[in-house]
Design a protein around this motif. Sequence first.
Motif, mmCIF file in Angstrom:
data_model
loop_
_atom_site.group_PDB
_atom_site.id
_atom_site.type_symbol
_atom_site.label_atom_id
_atom_site.label_comp_id
_atom_site.label_asym_id
_atom_site.label_seq_id
_atom_site.Cartn_x
_atom_site.Cartn_y
_atom_site.Cartn_z
ATOM 1 N N GLY A 298 11.953 4.922 -10.203
ATOM 2 C CA GLY A 298 13.112 4.925 -11.091
ATOM 3 C C GLY A 298 13.360 6.294 -11.703
ATOM 4 O O GLY A 298 14.508 6.728 -11.843
ATOM 5 N N ARG A 299 12.277 6.979 -12.067
ATOM 6 C CA ARG A 299 12.421 8.339 -12.606
ATOM 7 C C ARG A 299 13.090 9.261 -11.594
ATOM 8 O O ARG A 299 14.005 10.030 -11.945
ATOM 9 N N ASP A 300 12.655 9.168 -10.365
ATOM 10 C CA ASP A 300 13.213 10.027 -9.329
ATOM 11 C C ASP A 300 14.695 9.734 -9.130
ATOM 12 O O ASP A 300 15.519 10.659 -9.035
ATOM 13 N N ARG A 301 15.048 8.452 -9.081
ATOM 14 C CA ARG A 301 16.450 8.075 -8.884
ATOM 15 C C ARG A 301 17.296 8.504 -10.086
ATOM 16 O O ARG A 301 18.430 8.977 -9.939
ATOM 17 N N ALA A 302 16.753 8.307 -11.285
ATOM 18 C CA ALA A 302 17.501 8.679 -12.492
ATOM 19 C C ALA A 302 17.717 10.188 -12.565
ATOM 20 O O ALA A 302 18.799 10.656 -12.948
ATOM 21 N N LEU A 303 16.712 10.961 -12.202
ATOM 22 C CA LEU A 303 16.845 12.413 -12.229
ATOM 23 C C LEU A 303 17.917 12.879 -11.241
ATOM 24 O O LEU A 303 18.750 13.735 -11.557
ATOM 25 N N LYS A 304 17.912 12.307 -10.051
ATOM 26 C CA LYS A 304 18.926 12.671 -9.059
ATOM 27 C C LYS A 304 20.322 12.287 -9.552
ATOM 28 O O LYS A 304 21.289 13.034 -9.368
ATOM 29 N N ALA A 305 20.417 11.105 -10.180
ATOM 30 C CA ALA A 305 21.714 10.663 -10.708
ATOM 31 C C ALA A 305 22.208 11.618 -11.797
ATOM 32 O O ALA A 305 23.391 11.982 -11.836
ATOM 33 N N MET A 306 21.292 12.039 -12.665
ATOM 34 C CA MET A 306 21.688 12.927 -13.760
ATOM 35 C C MET A 306 22.090 14.310 -13.254
ATOM 36 O O MET A 306 22.992 14.946 -13.807
ATOM 37 N N ARG A 307 21.414 14.780 -12.217
ATOM 38 C CA ARG A 307 21.842 16.057 -11.622
ATOM 39 C C ARG A 307 23.269 15.944 -11.087
ATOM 40 O O ARG A 307 24.095 16.835 -11.282
ATOM 41 N N ARG A 308 23.526 14.843 -10.407
ATOM 42 C CA ARG A 308 24.877 14.622 -9.868
ATOM 43 C C ARG A 308 25.901 14.525 -10.997
ATOM 44 O O ARG A 308 26.968 15.142 -10.939
ATOM 45 N N PHE A 309 25.573 13.752 -12.028
ATOM 46 C CA PHE A 309 26.525 13.562 -13.118
ATOM 47 C C PHE A 309 26.804 14.883 -13.850
ATOM 48 O O PHE A 309 27.946 15.149 -14.253
ATOM 49 N N GLY A 310 25.769 15.699 -14.023
ATOM 50 C CA GLY A 310 25.988 16.994 -14.658
ATOM 51 C C GLY A 310 26.926 17.874 -13.854
ATOM 52 O O GLY A 310 27.807 18.545 -14.403
#
Length: 515
Positions: A78-90
């Motif tokens: 979940g951490r890995d997926r959330a980090l990737k999502a946040m990079r995309r959102f930024g």
Amino acid sequence: MDGDEDTHGHWSPFGRPLFNDPEARALSRVGVVDIGSNSVRMVVFDGAARSPAYFFNEKVLCGLGAGMNETGHLNPEGRDRALKAMRRFGKLAEGMGLEDLTVVATAAMRDAQDGPEFRRQLESETGLKVWVIDGTEEARLSAQGVLLGWPGSYGLVCDIGGSSMELAEISGGSVGRRITSALGPLKLKDIDGGRKAREKHIRAEIDRLVAHMGTQRDRLFLVGGSWRSIAKIDMERRGYPLHVLHEYRMDAESVRETLAFLEGQDPDALRKRCGISSTRMALVPYAAEVLAQVVEAFQPQDIAVSSYGIREGLLYEQMPQVLRDRDPLVEACRFAEAKDARNPGFGRDLYDFVLPLFPDSGPARRRLIKAACLLHDVSWRAHPDYRAEICFDNATRANLGGLKHWERVWLGMALMHRYRNKREGTRFEDLFAMLDAAHQQEAEVLGKAMRFGAMLWTLRDVDGRARLDWQPEQATLTLHLGSESHVLYNEVAESRFKSLADSLKADSWKIAAEA
């Protein structure tokens, strides 16, 4: 329009439009990210109107809180997926030119031992500031999201996430007592001892919530993906024709019947019929156990599903009070008229023109009439053969706040009759049954009045204004035509005027020319 006209009611009862005011225009692009226990979602609102438009909306199911009961840590995958999502959102926020992106994290990150470390990693790798909020603040923001759609509401807001459930009371447009609990389905599924152990745990938590919140016998507002999934299942069980979750209503008996229905179904087949993801469906049975006890403990008068929650609450937080106080339906329709109508501003005059046909209408009906008049022309670009059906479809399925489901159908039917005399033979006839015969006739009258009034564009000229006079006791309809508007009355106008009179069941109708 100057302030004196507004003060003296020229715009009454809805006030002067606000979406072009500087404070409102500052909300034209508001970006928020909610890092939850089950999902990470970014929403960008076009929030200049009182009812938000979703310029961008994307969710990634991460499951940050999965397994936390056992490990005390965020789920590694979940951490890995959330980090990737946040990079995309930024990166998306940067590309959209957003000056600021508000990021809040809830139960999983505030409870996990590695939550502070993950927060620092997110901020370092994305450049975004992450606010980890406590449970009572989460409850407040969720309640504000409900107030965005139901200004002045009263009742109990119940927001369920992956790892927690929050309660907040609302009354008169304000948020009162609030509390958080560990009743999220991700935590419940990790409890040892099976269903009996979960029920005992849920009962103890509910008793604590009741002791803090006190007696609540008003409306229960359900916020959160698990509740919305249960509402979809309720719609499936009932064969409900309008698949709009916001403002969907249930009662305690309906909830009990749906929870029993859920237990007797094949989960995979049911989720496919209802359009629920497999990840969400895996949590629904645990959420259902919580809902059963919430309804039993608080005994709400009725239950309403809210699609608005913490993200909308963050938008509400940034709204000036003068905008918060406005009717979300009317403001959204004004915004649509200004953006899409051929003759922006005409809706206000059309409202004045048709209102004499509804002499006994109260505030609730007048706001629907106003909304219809504002929307009467926003679909003019549609192909003429499909314009009436598109109007109905837009009204019933649009993202509009402050509309009960039957009101959506009423509004849609009025707009359909703006372009079409008959409503038979459309694909929406199963929805018409949501209105009784009197409401169907009322919507037809409004639609035909708008259809006729749209031919008299010079009624914007006060000196040459056309006006209607309806005497229901005598069943007499009179059209008063001023010197400037008389020339617009031709054979087509006469046909539409007669059609309006027929819908009113007028015994007589006539034209009165004025000098």
